[in-house]
Design an enzyme around this catalytic site. Structure first.
Site, PDB file in Angstrom:
ATOM      1  N   HIS A 103       0.877  -1.226   0.109  1.00  0.00           N
ATOM      2  CA  HIS A 103       0.038  -0.053  -0.076  1.00  0.00           C
ATOM      3  C   HIS A 103       0.830   1.248   0.026  1.00  0.00           C
ATOM      4  O   HIS A 103       0.208   2.376  -0.182  1.00  0.00           O
ATOM      5  CB  HIS A 103      -1.115  -0.037   1.364  1.00  0.00           C
ATOM      6  CG  HIS A 103      -2.103  -0.963   1.161  1.00  0.00           C
ATOM      7  ND1 HIS A 103      -2.863  -1.131   0.112  1.00  0.00           N
ATOM      8  CD2 HIS A 103      -2.096  -2.079   2.206  1.00  0.00           C
ATOM      9  CE1 HIS A 103      -3.675  -2.194   0.551  1.00  0.00           C
ATOM     10  NE2 HIS A 103      -3.144  -2.837   1.361  1.00  0.00           N
ATOM     11  N   ASP A 130      -2.411 -10.294  -2.624  1.00  0.00           N
ATOM     12  CA  ASP A 130      -3.354 -10.077  -1.358  1.00  0.00           C
ATOM     13  C   ASP A 130      -4.673  -9.543  -1.495  1.00  0.00           C
ATOM     14  O   ASP A 130      -5.317  -9.387  -2.736  1.00  0.00           O
ATOM     15  CB  ASP A 130      -2.462  -8.598  -0.872  1.00  0.00           C
ATOM     16  CG  ASP A 130      -2.763  -8.145   0.704  1.00  0.00           C
ATOM     17  OD1 ASP A 130      -2.168  -8.543   1.587  1.00  0.00           O
ATOM     18  OD2 ASP A 130      -4.007  -7.445   0.664  1.00  0.00           O
ATOM     19  N   HIS A 149      -6.145  -7.077  -0.591  1.00  0.00           N
ATOM     20  CA  HIS A 149      -6.497  -5.737  -1.015  1.00  0.00           C
ATOM     21  C   HIS A 149      -5.791  -5.124  -2.264  1.00  0.00           C
ATOM     22  O   HIS A 149      -4.590  -5.716  -2.320  1.00  0.00           O
ATOM     23  CB  HIS A 149      -5.943  -4.927   0.243  1.00  0.00           C
ATOM     24  CG  HIS A 149      -6.818  -5.161   1.589  1.00  0.00           C
ATOM     25  ND1 HIS A 149      -5.952  -5.954   2.505  1.00  0.00           N
ATOM     26  CD2 HIS A 149      -7.772  -4.846   2.093  1.00  0.00           C
ATOM     27  CE1 HIS A 149      -6.866  -6.162   3.485  1.00  0.00           C
ATOM     28  NE2 HIS A 149      -8.001  -5.533   3.494  1.00  0.00           N
ATOM     29  N   ASP A 180      -4.706 -12.906   3.127  1.00  0.00           N
ATOM     30  CA  ASP A 180      -5.898 -12.311   3.721  1.00  0.00           C
ATOM     31  C   ASP A 180      -7.043 -12.680   2.733  1.00  0.00           C
ATOM     32  O   ASP A 180      -8.258 -12.169   3.117  1.00  0.00           O
ATOM     33  CB  ASP A 180      -5.821 -11.011   4.158  1.00  0.00           C
ATOM     34  CG  ASP A 180      -5.010 -10.154   3.109  1.00  0.00           C
ATOM     35  OD1 ASP A 180      -4.840 -10.687   1.899  1.00  0.00           O
ATOM     36  OD2 ASP A 180      -4.837  -8.902   3.206  1.00  0.00           O
TER      37      ASP A 180
END
Ligand code: Q9C
Ligand code: ZN
Length: 343
Positions: free
Chosen positions: A159, A195, A197, A285
């Site tokens: 991120h 991931d 996200h 995740d």
């Protein structure tokens, strides 16, 4: 395979993140790396190696100098302002306001961040630098001829943009490693981000470049963090037009209910690009039991993920990103790497 790990991850141990409107214990905690390390050793995936020290040169090829300077001094400025608790930003630039760099630490925290879930602590800078060294050591193993390596990075990185932190990330370990592969004489490098996200930081770092392909499978940002990045219409800019591929999936997606098909599409694009090296931003995740995520991958799906990535036949560095179901986290990472090794 080499499993690169540093105890310095423990220095990132935040007091709280803002989630569901409350300050709560961070899900991104030191026990994550301990669980992963133990599971990989138990499964016989490889041998632990300490990172080498690469200095700030490779970091500054990805991140802006003023941002790196801010990260290196943020805790000092925060504590000098009389605070004793860990630092979280409290406000950001809104539409109609001036996006200029303020002077006070409170202003700087907002200027260089995009969420309130990413605490800066006394040890954050050292932990983030260690994670970058872990990723770079993995990149060196790949440049030295390894078919696979695993960088047990913590804090995670995908991120973090050139000049912005958030989503538990400060330095973009995967991007620093990918750029390290480029500098180390690989002409074409790809990043596959699995991931849950969207890896907004990695995407933005390589968005206008044709030499690094970015492919991501993630939860639809219309419904999930980071909300403002990761849409299918984001395909790259300038020389990099067509070198970003986003495959957003609905919350609730399972392996057979859309994930496998998206992975096949991702792998097809990667094959078309024919990279010399691959960096996998590995978040687990996507697991059905993850406390902050809403995909439904099961333990038995992770070896398939690793095997399919191995099918590319490209030297691959796995860089650890998210995954917060502490009881299953280590086994799921071991399953991906085990599948890769068998594949
Ligand atoms: N309601 C990584 O996986 N906040 N970062 C989520 C959920 C931020 C995740 C809030 C999640 C960041 C590396
Ligand atoms: Zn994630």
């Amino acid at each position: 395979m080499d499993l690169i790990y540093s105890d310095e991850h423990r220095l990132q141990d935040g007091a709280a993140e803002l989630i569901d409107g409350r300050l709560q214990p961070p899900v991104e905690c030191p026990m994550r790396a301990d669980a992963i390390r133990e599971a990989l050793l138990t499964a016989g995936i490889g041998t632990l190696r300490e990172p080498s020290e690469y200095g700030l040169g490779p970091v500054l090829r990805v991140h802006d100098a003023d941002y790196v300077e801010f990260l290196s001094r943020a805790w000092e400025l925060w504590s000098a302002s009389g605070r004793t608790w860990h630092a979280l930003p409290l406000n950001w630039v809104g539409r109609g306001m001036s996006p200029v760099r303020p002077e006070s630490i409170d202003g700087l925290l907002g200027y260089y961040s995009f969420d309130a879930g990413t605490p800066i602590t006394p040890g954050t800078w050292r932990a983030a630098r260690a994670a970058a060294n872990v990723a770079l050591t993995g990149a060196t193993a790949i440049l030295d001829g390894a078919e696979g390596a695993f960088a047990l990075c913590r804090p995670p990185g995908h991120h973090a943009a050139a000049d912005c932190y958030g989503g538990y990330c400060f330095l973009n370990n995967a991007a620093i490693a990918a750029q390290g592969l480029r500098v180390g004489a690989m002409d074409r490098v790809a990043v596959l981000d699995v991931d849950y996200h969207h890896g907004n930081g990695t995407q933005s770092i390589f968005y206008a470049r044709a030499d690094v392909l970015f492919v991501s499978i993630h939860a639809d940002p219309a419904h999930e963090f980071p909300y403002f990045s990761g849409y299918a219409r984001e395909t790259g800019a300038e020389a990099g037009e067509g070198c970003t591929l986003n495959l957003p999936l609905a919350p609730g997606t399972s392996w057979e209910g859309g994930y496998r098909a998206a992975l096949e599409a991702a792998l097809e694009r990667l094959r078309g690009f024919a990279p010399d090296g691959l960096v996998v931003s590995l978040g687990v995740d996507t697991f059905e039991g993850d406390p902050i995520s809403r995909f439904r991958l099961q333990a038995q799906d992770y070896p398939k993920l690793g095997r399919m990535i191995r099918g590319l036949g490209v030297p691959t560095l796995f860089v650890m990103e998210g995954g917060y179901a502490l009881e299953a986290l280590g086994a799921n990472v071991a399953a991906v790497l085990g599948g890769f090794l068998e594949g």
